[in-house]
Design a protein around this motif. Structure first.
Motif, PDB file in Angstrom:
ATOM      1  N   PRO A  50      21.597  -1.079  21.800  1.00  0.00           N
ATOM      2  CA  PRO A  50      20.277  -1.714  21.663  1.00  0.00           C
ATOM      3  C   PRO A  50      19.497  -1.771  22.973  1.00  0.00           C
ATOM      4  O   PRO A  50      18.282  -1.584  22.979  1.00  0.00           O
ATOM      5  N   SER A  51      20.213  -2.011  24.087  1.00  0.00           N
ATOM      6  CA  SER A  51      19.518  -2.083  25.385  1.00  0.00           C
ATOM      7  C   SER A  51      18.921  -0.727  25.755  1.00  0.00           C
ATOM      8  O   SER A  51      17.804  -0.666  26.297  1.00  0.00           O
ATOM      9  N   GLU A  52      19.641   0.369  25.467  1.00  0.00           N
ATOM     10  CA  GLU A  52      19.118   1.706  25.736  1.00  0.00           C
ATOM     11  C   GLU A  52      17.862   1.972  24.915  1.00  0.00           C
ATOM     12  O   GLU A  52      16.887   2.548  25.409  1.00  0.00           O
ATOM     13  N   VAL A  53      17.899   1.576  23.654  1.00  0.00           N
ATOM     14  CA  VAL A  53      16.760   1.805  22.765  1.00  0.00           C
ATOM     15  C   VAL A  53      15.545   1.025  23.249  1.00  0.00           C
ATOM     16  O   VAL A  53      14.423   1.550  23.280  1.00  0.00           O
ATOM     17  N   VAL A  54      15.767  -0.225  23.658  1.00  0.00           N
ATOM     18  CA  VAL A  54      14.661  -1.063  24.153  1.00  0.00           C
ATOM     19  C   VAL A  54      14.076  -0.463  25.429  1.00  0.00           C
ATOM     20  O   VAL A  54      12.844  -0.369  25.585  1.00  0.00           O
TER      21      VAL A  54
ATOM     22  N   VAL B  66      10.548  12.280  16.530  1.00  0.00           N
ATOM     23  CA  VAL B  66      11.943  12.160  16.089  1.00  0.00           C
ATOM     24  C   VAL B  66      12.579  13.538  15.944  1.00  0.00           C
ATOM     25  O   VAL B  66      13.710  13.771  16.400  1.00  0.00           O
ATOM     26  N   ILE B  67      11.855  14.458  15.317  1.00  0.00           N
ATOM     27  CA  ILE B  67      12.385  15.806  15.110  1.00  0.00           C
ATOM     28  C   ILE B  67      12.591  16.518  16.448  1.00  0.00           C
ATOM     29  O   ILE B  67      13.616  17.175  16.676  1.00  0.00           O
ATOM     30  N   ASP B  68      11.619  16.392  17.361  1.00  0.00           N
ATOM     31  CA  ASP B  68      11.740  17.042  18.661  1.00  0.00           C
ATOM     32  C   ASP B  68      12.910  16.465  19.452  1.00  0.00           C
ATOM     33  O   ASP B  68      13.651  17.208  20.111  1.00  0.00           O
ATOM     34  N   ALA B  69      13.090  15.150  19.384  1.00  0.00           N
ATOM     35  CA  ALA B  69      14.200  14.515  20.107  1.00  0.00           C
ATOM     36  C   ALA B  69      15.548  14.955  19.543  1.00  0.00           C
ATOM     37  O   ALA B  69      16.528  15.074  20.288  1.00  0.00           O
ATOM     38  N   SER B  70      15.606  15.210  18.244  1.00  0.00           N
ATOM     39  CA  SER B  70      16.869  15.636  17.627  1.00  0.00           C
ATOM     40  C   SER B  70      17.307  17.006  18.139  1.00  0.00           C
ATOM     41  O   SER B  70      18.496  17.301  18.199  1.00  0.00           O
ATOM     42  N   ARG B  71      16.347  17.850  18.506  1.00  0.00           N
ATOM     43  CA  ARG B  71      16.683  19.186  19.020  1.00  0.00           C
ATOM     44  C   ARG B  71      17.412  19.104  20.359  1.00  0.00           C
ATOM     45  O   ARG B  71      18.182  19.984  20.704  1.00  0.00           O
ATOM     46  N   TYR B  72      17.142  18.055  21.114  1.00  0.00           N
ATOM     47  CA  TYR B  72      17.742  17.908  22.436  1.00  0.00           C
ATOM     48  C   TYR B  72      18.747  16.754  22.480  1.00  0.00           C
ATOM     49  O   TYR B  72      19.108  16.294  23.562  1.00  0.00           O
ATOM     50  N   LEU B  73      19.166  16.304  21.298  1.00  0.00           N
ATOM     51  CA  LEU B  73      20.170  15.239  21.160  1.00  0.00           C
ATOM     52  C   LEU B  73      19.765  13.960  21.892  1.00  0.00           C
ATOM     53  O   LEU B  73      20.605  13.261  22.461  1.00  0.00           O
TER      54      LEU B  73
ATOM     55  N   MET C  45      15.197   9.136  19.154  1.00  0.00           N
ATOM     56  CA  MET C  45      15.238   9.185  17.694  1.00  0.00           C
ATOM     57  C   MET C  45      15.270   7.778  17.115  1.00  0.00           C
ATOM     58  O   MET C  45      14.551   7.472  16.160  1.00  0.00           O
ATOM     59  N   PHE C  46      16.093   6.918  17.707  1.00  0.00           N
ATOM     60  CA  PHE C  46      16.190   5.536  17.225  1.00  0.00           C
ATOM     61  C   PHE C  46      14.856   4.814  17.405  1.00  0.00           C
ATOM     62  O   PHE C  46      14.431   4.045  16.531  1.00  0.00           O
ATOM     63  N   VAL C  47      14.203   5.042  18.528  1.00  0.00           N
ATOM     64  CA  VAL C  47      12.891   4.418  18.765  1.00  0.00           C
ATOM     65  C   VAL C  47      11.905   4.842  17.684  1.00  0.00           C
ATOM     66  O   VAL C  47      11.210   3.999  17.091  1.00  0.00           O
TER      67      VAL C  47
ATOM     68  N   ILE D  12      12.501   6.063  14.658  1.00  0.00           N
ATOM     69  CA  ILE D  12      12.898   5.565  13.334  1.00  0.00           C
ATOM     70  C   ILE D  12      12.570   4.084  13.197  1.00  0.00           C
ATOM     71  O   ILE D  12      12.052   3.638  12.156  1.00  0.00           O
ATOM     72  N   ILE D  13      12.870   3.299  14.246  1.00  0.00           N
ATOM     73  CA  ILE D  13      12.588   1.859  14.194  1.00  0.00           C
ATOM     74  C   ILE D  13      11.086   1.600  14.121  1.00  0.00           C
ATOM     75  O   ILE D  13      10.626   0.743  13.360  1.00  0.00           O
ATOM     76  N   VAL D  14      10.308   2.363  14.907  1.00  0.00           N
ATOM     77  CA  VAL D  14       8.847   2.203  14.871  1.00  0.00           C
ATOM     78  C   VAL D  14       8.316   2.515  13.476  1.00  0.00           C
ATOM     79  O   VAL D  14       7.473   1.770  12.941  1.00  0.00           O
ATOM     80  N   MET D  15       8.808   3.596  12.869  1.00  0.00           N
ATOM     81  CA  MET D  15       8.358   3.948  11.517  1.00  0.00           C
ATOM     82  C   MET D  15       8.756   2.879  10.507  1.00  0.00           C
ATOM     83  O   MET D  15       7.977   2.524   9.614  1.00  0.00           O
ATOM     84  N   GLY D  16       9.982   2.349  10.652  1.00  0.00           N
ATOM     85  CA  GLY D  16      10.425   1.303   9.737  1.00  0.00           C
ATOM     86  C   GLY D  16       9.595   0.035   9.858  1.00  0.00           C
ATOM     87  O   GLY D  16       9.198  -0.562   8.849  1.00  0.00           O
ATOM     88  N   VAL D  17       9.328  -0.368  11.099  1.00  0.00           N
ATOM     89  CA  VAL D  17       8.547  -1.598  11.330  1.00  0.00           C
ATOM     90  C   VAL D  17       7.113  -1.439  10.843  1.00  0.00           C
ATOM     91  O   VAL D  17       6.570  -2.334  10.173  1.00  0.00           O
TER      92      VAL D  17
END
Length: 259
Positions: free
Chosen positions: A41-45, A215-222, A227-229, A231-236
């Protein structure tokens, strides 16, 4: 009673998400799951604030969010102004339903990517193909809700109004439309949700901005933290949009749920 139920539901929801975050925190901080797969969570924040400050791939966060939300808003608005009249007409007239319903039922189960490549060939790689894809995704739920709403109207109400001298226009605006509004709002909320999930598909191909593209671009570079950021932004934002639609529904359909 209803107020107590809402408060109870809110507490359960808060408890659920607190538990999820705690499990997430424990499993990542203790090393049970690799940070390359699931960031803490700290990394995502930290990543979120970094993107908020510096943007992603040279584009500001607000531009990414604005592009995605504008695509969603434009396509959902177009679906709303076309699906409602066609849905109501289909509910009333069998020939209209025979034409429109068959087309909607044909494309509705298709995965978006199955016909998105065709839309790109026909409309190009710019916004037209993306908006059309989102429009088709949002159109079906609203249309089906309108058809169902017309079918659920008590025919006695229509006959009573006509026997009292009401014309077709009066019947539509005083009986049909108010009766259909609750289901129309349900269809609208569903449509926005479906369009939002389709947004990632629309931004996968030939896009250079947007939360879905990020999200898609970040998935290409792992880059799992990015990606979590995303996804969370889209969910919120999805929750916020749904909450606003609920508030609007309460103001417009103020009689819903009342005896």
């Amino acid at each position: 009673m209803e107020k107590k139920k809402k408060i109870s539901t809110r507490y359960y929801a808060i408890g659920t998400w607190v538990t999820i975050v705690l499990v997430w925190l424990i499993t990542t901080e203790t090393g049970l799951i690799s940070s390359s797969l699931v960031p803490s969570p700290s990394e995502v924040v930290m990543t979120f604030f970094d993107i908020l400050k510096n943007g992603y791939n040279g584009i500001s966060f607000w531009r990414h969010a604005g592009v995605s939300l504008s695509r969603l808003l434009i396509s959902s608005s177009l679906a709303l102004v076309t699906a409602i009249p066609l849905g109501l007409l289909s509910g009333y007239f069998v020939p209209v339903r025979g034409v429109v319903d068959s087309i909607v039922q044909f494309y509705r189960p298709l995965p978006p990517l199955a016909y998105y490549t065709l839309l790109i060939l026909w409309l190009g790689i710019d916004e037209s193909s993306k908006l059309t894809l989102l429009f088709l995704a949002a159109f079906a739920p609203i249309y089906l809700a309108c058809v169902s709403a017309v079918g659920n109207i008590n025919p006695d109400y229509l006959l009573s109004a006509e026997s009292l001298g009401a014309n077709k226009k009066d019947v539509f605006f005083t009986i049909v439309l108010p009766s259909c509004l609750p289901e129309i709002f349900t269809g609208l909320r569903t449509a926005v949700g479906v369009a939002y999930t389709t947004l990632v598909s629309a931004e996968m191909i030939a896009a250079t901005s947007g939360i879905g593209w990020m999200v898609i671009d970040a998935s290409r570079y792992l880059k799992s933290d990015v990606m979590f950021v995303g996804i969370i932004v889209m969910g919120v934002t999805g929750l916020v949009i749904d909450h606003l639609l609920k508030k609007l529904e309460k103001k417009v359909v103020f009689w819903k749920g009342k005896e």
